[in-house]
Design a protein around this motif. Structure first.
Motif, PDB file in Angstrom:
ATOM      1  N   CYS A  35     -27.289  34.328  19.315  1.00 30.22           N
ATOM      2  CA  CYS A  35     -26.742  34.234  18.199  1.00 30.22           C
ATOM      3  C   CYS A  35     -27.221  36.365  17.594  1.00 30.22           C
ATOM      4  O   CYS A  35     -27.411  36.437  17.416  1.00 30.22           O
ATOM      5  CB  CYS A  35     -26.070  33.931  16.925  1.00 30.22           C
ATOM      6  N   GLY A  36     -26.815  36.799  19.283  1.00 30.06           N
ATOM      7  CA  GLY A  36     -27.396  38.466  18.929  1.00 30.06           C
ATOM      8  C   GLY A  36     -26.606  39.220  17.994  1.00 30.06           C
ATOM      9  O   GLY A  36     -25.493  38.126  17.210  1.00 30.06           O
ATOM     10  N   GLU A  37     -26.947  39.925  17.625  1.00 24.52           N
ATOM     11  CA  GLU A  37     -26.666  41.202  16.635  1.00 24.52           C
ATOM     12  C   GLU A  37     -24.724  41.429  17.336  1.00 24.52           C
ATOM     13  O   GLU A  37     -24.846  41.548  18.675  1.00 24.52           O
ATOM     14  CB  GLU A  37     -26.845  42.460  16.821  1.00 24.52           C
ATOM     15  N   GLY A  38     -23.425  41.411  16.060  1.00 21.97           N
ATOM     16  CA  GLY A  38     -22.685  41.158  16.940  1.00 21.97           C
ATOM     17  C   GLY A  38     -21.958  39.918  17.362  1.00 21.97           C
ATOM     18  O   GLY A  38     -20.477  40.619  17.009  1.00 21.97           O
ATOM     19  N   THR A  39     -22.444  39.206  17.229  1.00 18.95           N
ATOM     20  CA  THR A  39     -21.577  37.801  17.321  1.00 18.95           C
ATOM     21  C   THR A  39     -20.583  37.370  16.945  1.00 18.95           C
ATOM     22  O   THR A  39     -19.690  37.226  17.543  1.00 18.95           O
ATOM     23  CB  THR A  39     -22.862  36.397  17.587  1.00 18.95           C
ATOM     24  N   GLN A  40     -20.654  37.669  15.723  1.00 15.42           N
ATOM     25  CA  GLN A  40     -18.722  37.265  14.757  1.00 15.42           C
ATOM     26  C   GLN A  40     -18.210  38.227  14.910  1.00 15.42           C
ATOM     27  O   GLN A  40     -16.995  37.601  14.895  1.00 15.42           O
ATOM     28  CB  GLN A  40     -19.485  37.401  12.791  1.00 15.42           C
ATOM     29  N   VAL A  41     -18.659  39.494  15.692  1.00 15.17           N
ATOM     30  CA  VAL A  41     -17.273  40.342  15.183  1.00 15.17           C
ATOM     31  C   VAL A  41     -16.328  39.629  17.255  1.00 15.17           C
ATOM     32  O   VAL A  41     -15.519  39.721  17.548  1.00 15.17           O
ATOM     33  CB  VAL A  41     -17.308  41.451  16.378  1.00 15.17           C
ATOM     34  N   GLN A  42     -18.044  39.669  18.325  1.00 13.26           N
ATOM     35  CA  GLN A  42     -17.198  38.676  19.287  1.00 13.26           C
ATOM     36  C   GLN A  42     -16.672  37.787  19.152  1.00 13.26           C
ATOM     37  O   GLN A  42     -15.529  37.457  19.747  1.00 13.26           O
ATOM     38  CB  GLN A  42     -18.387  38.098  20.547  1.00 13.26           C
ATOM     39  N   LEU A  43     -16.867  36.800  18.348  1.00 16.30           N
ATOM     40  CA  LEU A  43     -16.179  35.192  18.242  1.00 16.30           C
ATOM     41  C   LEU A  43     -14.298  36.134  17.796  1.00 16.30           C
ATOM     42  O   LEU A  43     -13.675  35.213  18.081  1.00 16.30           O
ATOM     43  CB  LEU A  43     -16.772  34.947  17.006  1.00 16.30           C
ATOM     44  N   ARG A  44     -14.414  37.132  17.225  1.00 18.38           N
ATOM     45  CA  ARG A  44     -13.541  37.329  16.802  1.00 18.38           C
ATOM     46  C   ARG A  44     -12.688  38.240  18.216  1.00 18.38           C
ATOM     47  O   ARG A  44     -11.134  37.458  17.906  1.00 18.38           O
ATOM     48  CB  ARG A  44     -13.594  38.202  15.567  1.00 18.38           C
ATOM     49  N   ASN A  54     -19.410  24.373  14.070  1.00 13.15           N
ATOM     50  CA  ASN A  54     -20.850  23.500  13.408  1.00 13.15           C
ATOM     51  C   ASN A  54     -21.769  23.491  14.118  1.00 13.15           C
ATOM     52  O   ASN A  54     -22.812  22.889  13.098  1.00 13.15           O
ATOM     53  CB  ASN A  54     -19.650  22.265  13.258  1.00 13.15           C
ATOM     54  N   HIS A  55     -22.072  23.643  15.107  1.00 14.50           N
ATOM     55  CA  HIS A  55     -23.406  23.683  15.292  1.00 14.50           C
ATOM     56  C   HIS A  55     -24.134  25.078  16.125  1.00 14.50           C
ATOM     57  O   HIS A  55     -23.460  25.216  16.999  1.00 14.50           O
ATOM     58  CB  HIS A  55     -23.709  22.283  16.421  1.00 14.50           C
ATOM     59  N   ILE A  56     -25.337  25.343  15.577  1.00 15.55           N
ATOM     60  CA  ILE A  56     -25.857  26.905  16.768  1.00 15.55           C
ATOM     61  C   ILE A  56     -26.755  26.296  17.287  1.00 15.55           C
ATOM     62  O   ILE A  56     -27.400  25.752  15.991  1.00 15.55           O
ATOM     63  CB  ILE A  56     -25.914  27.810  15.523  1.00 15.55           C
ATOM     64  N   PHE A  57     -27.076  26.391  18.626  1.00 11.86           N
ATOM     65  CA  PHE A  57     -28.589  26.573  19.211  1.00 11.86           C
ATOM     66  C   PHE A  57     -29.153  27.699  19.287  1.00 11.86           C
ATOM     67  O   PHE A  57     -28.426  28.979  20.089  1.00 11.86           O
ATOM     68  CB  PHE A  57     -27.945  25.656  20.323  1.00 11.86           C
ATOM     69  N   ILE A  58     -30.369  28.026  19.023  1.00 12.32           N
ATOM     70  CA  ILE A  58     -30.643  29.117  19.596  1.00 12.32           C
ATOM     71  C   ILE A  58     -31.836  29.220  20.294  1.00 12.32           C
ATOM     72  O   ILE A  58     -33.170  27.938  20.058  1.00 12.32           O
ATOM     73  CB  ILE A  58     -31.501  29.733  17.532  1.00 12.32           C
ATOM     74  N   SER A  59     -32.051  29.940  21.017  1.00  9.38           N
ATOM     75  CA  SER A  59     -33.268  29.823  22.162  1.00  9.38           C
ATOM     76  C   SER A  59     -34.941  29.989  21.482  1.00  9.38           C
ATOM     77  O   SER A  59     -35.515  29.419  21.789  1.00  9.38           O
ATOM     78  CB  SER A  59     -33.049  30.497  23.606  1.00  9.38           C
ATOM     79  N   HIS A  60     -34.443  31.090  21.236  1.00  9.34           N
ATOM     80  CA  HIS A  60     -35.500  32.073  20.781  1.00  9.34           C
ATOM     81  C   HIS A  60     -35.572  32.923  19.744  1.00  9.34           C
ATOM     82  O   HIS A  60     -34.394  33.494  19.609  1.00  9.34           O
ATOM     83  CB  HIS A  60     -36.479  32.396  22.275  1.00  9.34           C
ATOM     84  N   LEU A  61     -36.464  33.686  19.546  1.00 11.47           N
ATOM     85  CA  LEU A  61     -36.234  34.487  17.918  1.00 11.47           C
ATOM     86  C   LEU A  61     -36.810  35.722  18.815  1.00 11.47           C
ATOM     87  O   LEU A  61     -37.402  35.895  17.702  1.00 11.47           O
ATOM     88  CB  LEU A  61     -37.134  34.019  17.136  1.00 11.47           C
ATOM     89  N   HIS A  62     -36.166  36.355  19.849  1.00 14.44           N
ATOM     90  CA  HIS A  62     -36.427  37.644  20.049  1.00 14.44           C
ATOM     91  C   HIS A  62     -35.242  37.996  19.243  1.00 14.44           C
ATOM     92  O   HIS A  62     -33.771  37.413  19.951  1.00 14.44           O
ATOM     93  CB  HIS A  62     -35.925  37.976  21.434  1.00 14.44           C
ATOM     94  N   GLY A  63     -34.454  38.913  18.640  1.00  7.35           N
ATOM     95  CA  GLY A  63     -33.855  39.874  18.154  1.00  7.35           C
ATOM     96  C   GLY A  63     -32.675  39.785  18.785  1.00  7.35           C
ATOM     97  O   GLY A  63     -31.280  39.683  18.226  1.00  7.35           O
ATOM     98  N   ASP A  64     -32.697  39.970  20.045  1.00  5.96           N
ATOM     99  CA  ASP A  64     -31.393  39.806  21.163  1.00  5.96           C
ATOM    100  C   ASP A  64     -30.546  38.439  21.226  1.00  5.96           C
ATOM    101  O   ASP A  64     -29.684  38.612  21.640  1.00  5.96           O
ATOM    102  CB  ASP A  64     -31.199  40.649  22.171  1.00  5.96           C
ATOM    103  N   HIS A  65     -31.100  37.415  20.810  1.00  3.13           N
ATOM    104  CA  HIS A  65     -30.437  36.491  20.983  1.00  3.13           C
ATOM    105  C   HIS A  65     -30.830  35.365  19.422  1.00  3.13           C
ATOM    106  O   HIS A  65     -30.079  34.196  18.936  1.00  3.13           O
ATOM    107  CB  HIS A  65     -31.927  35.603  21.159  1.00  3.13           C
ATOM    108  N   PHE A  66     -30.920  36.259  18.176  1.00  2.00           N
ATOM    109  CA  PHE A  66     -30.869  35.634  17.205  1.00  2.00           C
ATOM    110  C   PHE A  66     -30.668  36.347  15.774  1.00  2.00           C
ATOM    111  O   PHE A  66     -30.070  35.669  14.537  1.00  2.00           O
ATOM    112  CB  PHE A  66     -31.926  34.915  16.287  1.00  2.00           C
ATOM    113  N   PHE A  67     -30.303  37.969  15.958  1.00  2.00           N
ATOM    114  CA  PHE A  67     -29.717  39.130  15.165  1.00  2.00           C
ATOM    115  C   PHE A  67     -28.064  38.821  14.228  1.00  2.00           C
ATOM    116  O   PHE A  67     -28.035  39.506  12.952  1.00  2.00           O
ATOM    117  CB  PHE A  67     -30.025  40.729  15.535  1.00  2.00           C
ATOM    118  N   GLY A  68     -28.191  38.053  14.818  1.00  2.00           N
ATOM    119  CA  GLY A  68     -26.597  37.264  14.293  1.00  2.00           C
ATOM    120  C   GLY A  68     -26.060  36.415  13.467  1.00  2.00           C
ATOM    121  O   GLY A  68     -25.052  36.386  12.931  1.00  2.00           O
ATOM    122  N   LEU A  69     -27.339  35.903  13.727  1.00  2.00           N
ATOM    123  CA  LEU A  69     -27.106  34.248  12.788  1.00  2.00           C
ATOM    124  C   LEU A  69     -27.473  34.141  11.618  1.00  2.00           C
ATOM    125  O   LEU A  69     -25.913  34.079  10.511  1.00  2.00           O
ATOM    126  CB  LEU A  69     -28.241  33.765  12.968  1.00  2.00           C
TER     127      LEU A  69
END
Lengths: 301, 301
Positions: A35-44, A54-69
């Motif tokens: 869920c990188g930054e901007g994921t919610q806009v990409q979902l739209r 209902n389920h979100i899987f995050i691989s690791h805590l580098h920003g490009d994978h979770f800053f949109g969470l």
């Protein structure tokens, strides 16, 4: 199974490319992966219903994978979500989200459950009657998991002609679908294989990003239908790939070949390359069934 | 002074609108004000050089005003920034950013300085030889500040004809520009006003978002050239505005009128409205000089 790539470029979001996020639809369930930054806009933009996640899987805590969470979690609140949300990710993801909710005095109005991961071995993180999700421990600069999504083997399919021929009552059908043989009134035993067909073939998807070339994952992803494997670099940047614990397109193809997967999707491209077509060309020298991820692209298998 | 609106819509980022962020260029300095999710992409779209941003002001810790900050801080690292970055915002902003950098094992390679705010009174948060920035305490659901950016009064301008006529030596020029009178060799005193012109008029910009209608800010923003005041709602949603500690367009105009500002820019529109033109119409019934912010719009004064 349908895979929608919301973003598949490494590092910083840019005007026309997005960091990692994808949606896997499997057996009518929607799983959000990273869920990188901007994921919610990409979902739209990709017209994916927020309420179905209902389920979100995050691989690791580098920003490009979770800053949109955190933004997505907040938006769910603003949209008056009431359904529980489950987040699976490395230890620390809970602290990150809760600290921000606390400081913005904006707790969710829905159940928010964190399933923090720290095991170095593959483990089951999600299971229901139709789908099972396991971690694929990867090797990166920080603690990282890929995820293996597998359909469960369904019931055997009733051979209607056969059961009617043997005049078997309907109350036995469920037993037959469960694989039981049937003893007729005259004592004759009809083997299950004579009364059923094999269940639908199950499908499986493995998401592996980010990781250095890591053969330890091969047994875990053996024979999967589709493997998404990161290929941040081309082989010309092999040294840089090693240094940053990333893979090249050639290395991703080698993993696919050794794991005898059916299809390989490449992604997580470094933004240093003007075009991604070289990734396909490089990988095809090793493995024939190569697909290129790109933002907004969907794959159906 | 040039103001670039990167985003001016409330709550969630959408396909074509962005949460709050804006860039103020004043005396060749670039100040970033608020940093909603997607700000770094908006900076790229608006061709604003990342390297010119050295000071970021965060009004409050609601997601639509700061969820893009950690991404920007990280991207600065990836771009090999070496210049110090200063962040001014409510207590807690440092914890949020540092926790995420720590968990991603990605400390910045440049100096990152947090100036955490907690005063309920206006205070100077930034000052150099040409510009001064003060907080404007606002009234919202969480601790919030607006920011007042003021050019400092420059030196008086030398009246070259007058100093030459009096045969004043150049070594006195700086004193004259500083406002000193001059005593000639014959004892005659030449008043400074006869030797200089007034300095350029200074300009000021006040950013006020988010806040309920709050007259206490009026003395702080008195006579500013440009006021950006949030107008989340129209007067028809007055009750909702009160409940959520936001303002209506009419209330923003009333503040502008009472503070006798020169121009009012409206923004922070709720995404419930199909068009923003009604905001202008409503505010113009109170105050004549109304401008509407919109994403990507620039204002030069």
């Amino acid at each position: 199974m349908k895979l929608t790539i919301l973003g598949c470029y490494a590092a910083t979001p840019r005007t026309f490319t997005n960091p990692t996020s994808q949606v896997l639809e499997i057996k009518n369930r929607l799983f959000l992966i990273d869920c990188g930054e901007g994921t919610q806009v990409q979902l739209r933009k990709n017209k994916i219903k927020f309420s179905k996640i209902n389920h979100i899987f995050i691989s690791h805590l580098h920003g490009d994978h979770f800053f949109g969470l955190v933004g997505l979690v907040s938006t769910f609140s603003l949209l008056n979500r009431t359904t529980d949300l489950h987040i699976y990710g490395p230890e620390g993801v809970k602290d990150i989200i809760l600290l921000q909710l606390k400081l913005s005095n904006a707790w969710t109005n829905y159940g928010l459950f964190f399933h923090e991961l720290k095991s170095l071995d593959s483990e089951i993180v999600y299971e229901d009657d139709k789908v099972i999700v396991k971690t694929i421990p990867l090797k990166h600069r920080v603690y990282t998991n890929g995820f293996l999504f597998e359909e469960k083997v369904g019931e055997r399919k009733l051979n209607v002609a056969a059961v009617q021929q043997h005049k078997i009552e309907t109350c036995y059908y469920q037993n037959i679908k469960n694989g039981k043989d049937i003893t007729l009134d005259d004592g004759a035993i009809i083997p299950n294989t004579a009364l059923t067909f094999d269940p639908d073939a199950t499908k499986s998807y493995a998401f592996c990003s980010d990781t250095i070339y890591h053969e330890a994952i091969i047994p875990l992803i053996k024979n999967v239908d589709v493997l998404y494997h990161e290929s941040t670099f081309l082989q010309s940047e092999e040294a840089l790939a090693k240094k940053t614990f990333h893979s090249t397109a050639q290395e991703a193809a080698l993993i696919a070949q050794k794991a005898t997967v059916k299809k390989l999707i490449l992604g997580h491209y470094s933004t240093r390359y003007d075009s991604i077509s070289s990734f396909k060309a490089e990988a095809e020298s090793i493995f024939s069934s190569i697909l290129l991820a790109d933002d907004g692209k969907t794959f159906e298998f």
